[in-house]
Write an enzyme that holds these catalytic residues in place. Structure first.
Site, PDB file in Angstrom:
ATOM      1  N   HIS A  13      15.286  39.197  -6.361  1.00  0.00           N
ATOM      2  CA  HIS A  13      14.581  39.143  -7.781  1.00  0.00           C
ATOM      3  C   HIS A  13      15.870  39.878  -8.830  1.00  0.00           C
ATOM      4  O   HIS A  13      15.649  40.817  -9.066  1.00  0.00           O
ATOM      5  CB  HIS A  13      13.489  40.021  -7.815  1.00  0.00           C
ATOM      6  CG  HIS A  13      12.670  40.299  -8.990  1.00  0.00           C
ATOM      7  ND1 HIS A  13      12.858  39.169 -10.144  1.00  0.00           N
ATOM      8  CD2 HIS A  13      12.146  41.119  -9.426  1.00  0.00           C
ATOM      9  CE1 HIS A  13      12.013  39.762 -11.016  1.00  0.00           C
ATOM     10  NE2 HIS A  13      11.607  40.719 -10.647  1.00  0.00           N
ATOM     11  N   CYS A  41      11.440  40.719 -16.714  1.00  0.00           N
ATOM     12  CA  CYS A  41      11.265  39.941 -15.499  1.00  0.00           C
ATOM     13  C   CYS A  41      10.966  38.556 -15.962  1.00  0.00           C
ATOM     14  O   CYS A  41      11.105  37.624 -15.010  1.00  0.00           O
ATOM     15  CB  CYS A  41      10.626  40.542 -14.458  1.00  0.00           C
ATOM     16  SG  CYS A  41      10.990  42.121 -13.892  1.00  0.00           S
TER      17      CYS A  41
HETATM   18  N1  COA Z   1      12.774  44.709   1.382  1.00  0.00           N
HETATM   19  C1  COA Z   1      13.094  44.858   2.620  1.00  0.00           C
HETATM   20  N2  COA Z   1      14.184  45.469   3.116  1.00  0.00           N
HETATM   21  C2  COA Z   1      14.812  46.111   1.992  1.00  0.00           C
HETATM   22  C3  COA Z   1      14.453  45.931   0.653  1.00  0.00           C
HETATM   23  C4  COA Z   1      13.351  45.204   0.405  1.00  0.00           C
HETATM   24  N3  COA Z   1      13.026  45.062  -0.934  1.00  0.00           N
HETATM   25  N4  COA Z   1      15.349  46.657  -0.047  1.00  0.00           N
HETATM   26  C5  COA Z   1      16.478  47.254   0.966  1.00  0.00           C
HETATM   27  N5  COA Z   1      16.281  46.897   2.131  1.00  0.00           N
HETATM   28  C6  COA Z   1      16.792  47.066   3.360  1.00  0.00           C
HETATM   29  C7  COA Z   1      18.348  46.878   3.222  1.00  0.00           C
HETATM   30  O1  COA Z   1      18.445  45.524   3.751  1.00  0.00           O
HETATM   31  C8  COA Z   1      18.632  47.936   4.119  1.00  0.00           C
HETATM   32  O2  COA Z   1      18.671  47.372   5.544  1.00  0.00           O
HETATM   33  P1  COA Z   1      19.829  47.901   6.614  1.00  0.00           P
HETATM   34  O3  COA Z   1      19.532  49.096   6.772  1.00  0.00           O
HETATM   35  O4  COA Z   1      19.412  47.016   7.736  1.00  0.00           O
HETATM   36  O5  COA Z   1      21.205  47.412   5.891  1.00  0.00           O
HETATM   37  C9  COA Z   1      17.911  49.319   3.835  1.00  0.00           C
HETATM   38  O6  COA Z   1      16.596  48.379   3.433  1.00  0.00           O
HETATM   39  C10 COA Z   1      18.249  49.989   2.751  1.00  0.00           C
HETATM   40  O7  COA Z   1      18.783  49.545   1.956  1.00  0.00           O
HETATM   41  P2  COA Z   1      19.074  50.013   0.509  1.00  0.00           P
HETATM   42  O8  COA Z   1      19.685  49.131  -0.597  1.00  0.00           O
HETATM   43  O9  COA Z   1      19.582  51.456   0.679  1.00  0.00           O
HETATM   44  O10 COA Z   1      17.258  50.522  -0.038  1.00  0.00           O
HETATM   45  P3  COA Z   1      16.854  51.238  -1.325  1.00  0.00           P
HETATM   46  O11 COA Z   1      16.023  52.431  -0.657  1.00  0.00           O
HETATM   47  O12 COA Z   1      18.182  51.980  -2.174  1.00  0.00           O
HETATM   48  O13 COA Z   1      15.938  50.386  -2.073  1.00  0.00           O
HETATM   49  C11 COA Z   1      13.789  49.744  -2.840  1.00  0.00           C
HETATM   50  C12 COA Z   1      14.637  49.853  -1.679  1.00  0.00           C
HETATM   51  C13 COA Z   1      12.514  49.308  -2.404  1.00  0.00           C
HETATM   52  C14 COA Z   1      13.760  51.168  -3.686  1.00  0.00           C
HETATM   53  C15 COA Z   1      14.458  48.673  -3.826  1.00  0.00           C
HETATM   54  O14 COA Z   1      14.552  47.541  -3.085  1.00  0.00           O
HETATM   55  C16 COA Z   1      13.703  48.532  -5.117  1.00  0.00           C
HETATM   56  O15 COA Z   1      13.718  49.359  -6.002  1.00  0.00           O
HETATM   57  N6  COA Z   1      12.754  47.331  -5.223  1.00  0.00           N
HETATM   58  C17 COA Z   1      11.988  47.078  -6.131  1.00  0.00           C
HETATM   59  C18 COA Z   1      12.917  46.359  -7.366  1.00  0.00           C
HETATM   60  C19 COA Z   1      11.927  46.291  -8.589  1.00  0.00           C
HETATM   61  O16 COA Z   1      11.358  47.169  -8.977  1.00  0.00           O
HETATM   62  N7  COA Z   1      12.344  45.187  -9.384  1.00  0.00           N
HETATM   63  C20 COA Z   1      11.553  45.040 -10.530  1.00  0.00           C
HETATM   64  C21 COA Z   1      10.016  44.455 -10.136  1.00  0.00           C
HETATM   65  S1  COA Z   1       8.953  44.320 -11.598  1.00  0.00           S
END
Ligand code: COA
Length: 422
Positions: free
Chosen positions: A369, A95
């Protein structure tokens, strides 16, 4: 380690900056997004320039191989913006790929080898379903000792968060407040993936319940909403959905030139006067999980090079891949004592109108991100704020000095830059 004070061979200035919108774009590839960022960067150079004068490219990208099935990304980006046969180098440090590309560009110009370079970053993550994105990102951890034991990135940062809670008595609410602040900033950033405040998310969820004929929750404020597991589920205790940065597509780039040439391109260049980079052990090998040694070292190097102190810095864009990461970053950068980063967020010190505004862009939490591009996205926010061009999210004070802080994985790589507007 003995810290040697380093200096640049000559000054380096940023004279142009552009980024695509960050978000989910099923119909676009990373080259489309990069071309968008490049087009905006071209327009941003106040006095114009000839792109053929760009001599070299440094492109941050974590894993186009796995996300898009496309390796060897840098020459593709060069080709797509008409810069073949310039040398184009892909930089991969998880990252921190964008931030490390930036330091490489700074070194290239400061060395005298090139007068003008393009530094960019790109990532197209949403091609894969969440489980596969999670596995791909986990490749940036120590796969033998962390991923193999079941750690994901939310899990790794959850370890940092729980260690911080144990040591400093922080609570989940401290983390939630970071999310509230960053979404408030992101709501004012048209390029942000979540261009909306948490208060607004609450209203939308209430409206949806009403539409579906379900009971409408009566949350008293954002924190009450964020504590509701039905709407803000736990991902890895104590990190919930709204503590995580999202999965994002996006690209960004900046134009660097030798300082002596900067005024031919703009009357308001942003000078990069300090740069530092360091590495650290994988998280499982560290004695202390509540601070990132590489971030402290990188910051010290950057401050020493710039001849500034943390107290001199007006604003910072820091690596808030998870809410806990922002709190730790503000301590590692020397803005607050250990344990006081959590207090600072409660006291509003890091809000746009606070004494030390942090992540005015919305940060990775709200702006998004796209991992290889995030470090460049940070530099772009600083560029806008320092030139007084950040629109509705412009901080209410002059910004002569700013910092960016970009972290690879859990801090295996950290890179810090100090910027000055003269
Ligand atoms: N913050 C707030 N809302 C979020 C979100 C986040 N990070 N990610 C998704 N959403 C929301 C979406 O907009 C969606 O809303 P809606 O129902 O109103 O459309 C809902 O949550 C479901 O979205 P979805 O894409 O199905 O979520 P998901 O469960 O597949 O993914 C996480 C959620 C947290 C697992 C994913 O965002 C993630 O893995 N984040 C971390 C990424 C990471 O690790 N990056 C590197 C860092 S070092």
């Amino acid at each position: 380690m003995v810290m040697k004070k380093r200096k640049l061979g000559r000054g380096v200035a940023m004279v142009g900056a552009g980024m695509s919108k960050f978000g989910a774009f099923p119909d676009k590839t990373s080259r489309d997004l990069f071309a968008e960022a490049f087009g905006e960067m071209e327009k941003s150079v106040d006095k114009g320039f000839d792109p053929r004068d760009i001599e070299s490219l440094y492109i941050g990208n974590f894993s186009s191989d796995l996300f898009e099935g496309q390796g060897h990304t840098a020459p593709i980006m060069a080709d797509w913006v008409g810069l073949v046969p310039r040398p184009a180098t892909r930089v991969e440090d998880a990252c921190a790929s964008g931030g490390v590309a930036l330091i490489q560009g700074v070194i290239a110009v400061a060395s005298g080898m090139y007068d003008m370079v393009l530094v960019g970053g790109t990532e197209k993550m949403t091609n894969l379903p969440t489980e596969r994105v999670t596995d791909t990102l986990a490749a940036a951890s120590d796969v033998l000792y962390e991923a193999a034991a079941g750690f994901t990135f939310p899990g790794l940062y959850a370890s940092i968060a729980s260690a911080y809670m144990a040591r400093h008595g922080a609570t989940e609410e401290h983390f939630m407040r970071v999310g509230v602040k960053n979404h408030e900033n992101g709501a004012l950033n048209p390029k942000a993936q979540f261009n909306t405040s948490i208060a607004n998310f609450m209203k939308r969820r209430q409206a949806k319940c009403q539409e579906q004929g379900q009971p409408v929750p009566d949350w008293k404020d954002e924190i009450d909403f964020l504590k509701d597991a039905a709407f803000n589920p736990m991902v890895a205790w104590p990190m919930r959905l709204f503590d995580c940065s999202p999965i994002t597509d996006g690209a960004a780039c900046v134009l660097l030139v030798a300082e002596s040439l900067a005024k031919s391109f703009t009357d308001t260049p942003v000078h990069i006067i300090g740069a530092g980079q360091a590495s650290d052990h994988a998280l499982h090998e560290r004695a202390d999980l509540t601070s990132i040694g590489a971030a402290r070292l990188a910051a010290q190097q950057a401050y020493d090079m710039a001849g500034v102190r943390p107290v001199d810095i007006r604003i910072a864009e820091v690596h808030d891949c998870f809410t806990i990461a922002e709190i730790v970053a503000t301590e590692d950068l020397g803005f607050f004592y250990p344990g006081h980063g959590a207090r600072a967020i409660m006291e509003g010190l890091t809000r746009r109108d606070g004494v030390k505004p942090i992540n005015t862009s919305g940060g990775l939490k709200s702006k998004g991100h796209p991992v290889g591009a995030s470090g460049i996205g940070q530099a772009i926010e600083v560029w806008h704020q320092m030139r007084g061009q950040a629109g509705k999210r412009q901080v209410p004070m002059d910004v002569p000095l700013a910092v960016t802080h970009n972290v690879g994985a859990t801090g295996g790589t950290c890179v810090v830059h100090v910027y000055e507007r003269r």
